[in-house]
Enzyme design. Structure first.
Site, PDB file in Angstrom:
ATOM      1  N   LYS A  70       8.365   3.941  16.023  1.00  0.00           N
ATOM      2  CA  LYS A  70       7.813   5.268  16.260  1.00  0.00           C
ATOM      3  C   LYS A  70       7.874   5.610  17.740  1.00  0.00           C
ATOM      4  O   LYS A  70       7.854   4.711  18.587  1.00  0.00           O
ATOM      5  CB  LYS A  70       6.334   5.296  15.823  1.00  0.00           C
ATOM      6  N   ARG A  85       4.753   2.832   1.125  1.00  0.00           N
ATOM      7  CA  ARG A  85       5.182   2.822  -0.283  1.00  0.00           C
ATOM      8  C   ARG A  85       5.572   1.415  -0.732  1.00  0.00           C
ATOM      9  O   ARG A  85       5.489   1.098  -1.913  1.00  0.00           O
ATOM     10  CB  ARG A  85       6.331   3.831  -0.469  1.00  0.00           C
TER      11      ARG A  85
END
Ligand code: BES
Ligand code: MN
Ligand code: ZN
Length: 523
Positions: free
Chosen positions: A291, A365
């Protein structure tokens, strides 16, 4: 803030607080007695009309007699309160909730320990005392949150605060629901405390320890599937994401069964439990798909879905709800090292499905996949709800006013929407169709974990759909749990970036009150 807030009868309150609706020009009849006791302080304030009673207004008066202080709380337009009996179209009780939160901060500043609270007369006729009381309790509890654990001696505004308790005397019909609200918001505050705990402290092992302690205190069960067992069980997603963490990943399983003694609840569902699953990435660097630096510190809040599940099970046990609920919290730290997973890796999950890793930052996920598949197989749940700070895309789509809800089951969606209206934790439906799964087609694995730029929140939901089913086999489009599945993407709701009455900058505990409200109605 206060060490403890409780609701009980108070003989001589040091302070009184009354709620007033906007444009009230005559004293509401229910305040007559209190007004007399306070030497006419309420009626003269109402008459002079200096206090407009807009939602959020709060003013402190010093009555000539009866008590040291009188707080007037603005509740705004009564037509907007949503507390009227039998009118579900009205807005929520947010005005009452935030008034109670402002109040608890104001009386703390004045070191009040005995408070009398009268809201109902200010709300007009035909108020739903259940909803109003619950909102009062919620507000008193949420307004009392502070995360001061790491406030040291280094600056002047971190002087040790006096720890005192507050007893609040609430109107008769509001009292019981307010007490309930207070209990539930105390659980939400546990969620917020865990969420605020920094990533150098709150790693997966820490969360497991905290859960064990809470379970012991309250009387629900906690079992932790450690990394070695997760490996034997084939939980490739959990292990991949947590491979480089400061502690190994784990799957925390919490269980509260209130059906055995109660002989009610979970009846229609044949005794099958409700399964709650929450993403607990204790820190999300993005991994090798790293990120940007800006706001990466906020990724300590990437555990908030899991922390909400912990808070909800905690509240269910505290309230002894007559339901059987299982909470699964996959916990992992998404870091970079020689042990980290890579873009290009292919991971096999608990149910045998494989995924190519196209982006190590789509990690939530992957841990949810193992938890959902395991939970469906092991517990055969009647219904499944998962919560996750899953995508930045849901913030792009919906902002920070509601969570995205994916739910193909009309009944479950209706129940969750009703609960959301009640607690003010809003949900908005987004679609999930079979077609959306084409966005995740893999080349060398069954699926990829991240596809193109479009519809990213839906891609997240589509990915999870491969791991939810009635019996742990198949997927939600073939074999859904009888009571349905809902995925809530709470990325925009887990924390706030500026102070509001209910939520100072930091974690909100979003989902705890919502889940508990839903469980209260579960049959
Ligand atoms: N935890 C983030 C999502 C997030 C972003 C939560 C901002 C709160 C604020 C999640 O793991 C993530 O990184 N998602 C990616 C998915 C993408 C790589 C498919 C995202 O949203 O960019
Ligand atoms: Mn990520
Ligand atoms: Zn994440």
């Amino acid at each position: 803030m206060y060490r403890h807030v409780k609701i009980a009868t108070v003989s001589e309150p040091q302070a009184w607080a009354v709620g007033l609706c906007a444009k009230t020009r005559t004293l509401p009849a229910g305040y007559a007695e209190l007004d007399l006791k306070l030497g006419g302080a309420i009626s003269s304030a109402v008459r002079r009309a200096e206090f407009s009673a807009e939602a959020g207004e709060i003013t402190c008066l010093y009555p000539a007699r009866g008590a040291q202080r009188l707080y007037l709380l603005g509740l705004g337009d009564p037509r907007k309160l949503g507390l009227r009996k039998g009118d579900p179209r009205e807005l929520t009780a947010e005005a009452v909730r935030s008034a109670a939160a402002r109040l608890v901060k104001a009386v703390y500043a004045a070191q009040v320990t005995r408070l009398g609270l009268r809201f109902l007369p200010g709300l007009g006729d035909q108020v739903d005392a259940g909803a109003a009381g619950r909102a009062i309790g919620d507000g008193l509890g949420l307004g009392n949150f502070e995360f001061a654990r790491f406030k040291g001696k280094g600056n002047s505004n971190s002087k040790p605060k006096p720890t005192i308790d507050l007893t609040v005397d609430v109107d008769g019909p509001c009292r019981e629901p307010a007490q309930r609200g207070l209990i539930i918001s105390a659980s939400a505050n546990i969620t917020r405390t865990l969420a605020a705990t920094p990533p150098n402290v709150a790693n997966p092992a820490y969360l497991a320890r905290e859960c064990r302690a809470l379970a012991r205190q309250v009387g629900f069960t906690c079992q932790v599937i450690e990394a070695a067992q997760a490996r034997r069980l084939g939980m490739g997603g959990l292990l991949a994401v947590g491979g480089a963490g400061s502690a190994p990943p784990c799957l925390i399983a919490l269980e509260w069964d209130g059906t055995r003694k109660a002989k009610t609840g979970n009846k229609a569902s044949g005794g099958r439990p409700v399964l709650l699953v929450g993403k607990a990435v204790t820190f999300d660097t993005g991994g090798y798909s790293i990120k940007p630096a800006a706001d990466m510190d906020k990724m300590k809040y990437d555990k908030c879905g899991g922390m909400a599940v912990i808070g909800a099970v905690h509240a269910a046990a505290k309230l002894k709800l007559p339901v059987h609920v299982v909470g699964l919290v996959p916990a992992a730290e998404n870091m970079v090292s020689d042990k980290a997973y890579r873009p290009g890796d292919i991971v096999r999950f608990f149910n045998g499905v494989t995924s190519e890793i196209t982006n190590t930052d789509a990690e939530g996920r992957l841990i949810l996949a193992d938890a959902l598949a395991y939970g469906c197989k092991r517990y055969r749940p009647a219904a499944v709800v998962d919560l996750a700070t899953l995508t930045g895309g849901v913030i792009v789509a919906l902002g920070t006013f509601c969570a995205g809800m994916f739910c193909g089951d009309d009944k479950l969606r209706g129940q969750l929407s009703a609960a959301a209206d009640f607690t003010g934790e809003r949900l908005w439906q987004l679609p999930l169709w079979e077609e959306h799964r084409t966005l995740l087609k893999g080349v060398h694995g069954d699926v990829v974990n991240s596809g193109v730029r479009e519809a990213q929140p839906i891609q997240g939901a589509a990915f999870l759909s491969y791991f939810v089913s009635a019996d742990g086999r198949g997927n939600v489009f073939e074999n859904p749990p009888s009571g349905g599945w809902a995925h809530l993407d709470i990325a925009g709701m887990a924390d706030v970036k500026k102070d509001t009455p209910l939520y100072p900058t930091g974690p909100t505990g979003f989902g705890v009150r919502l889940l508990v409200r839903w469980l209260e109605g579960w049959r």
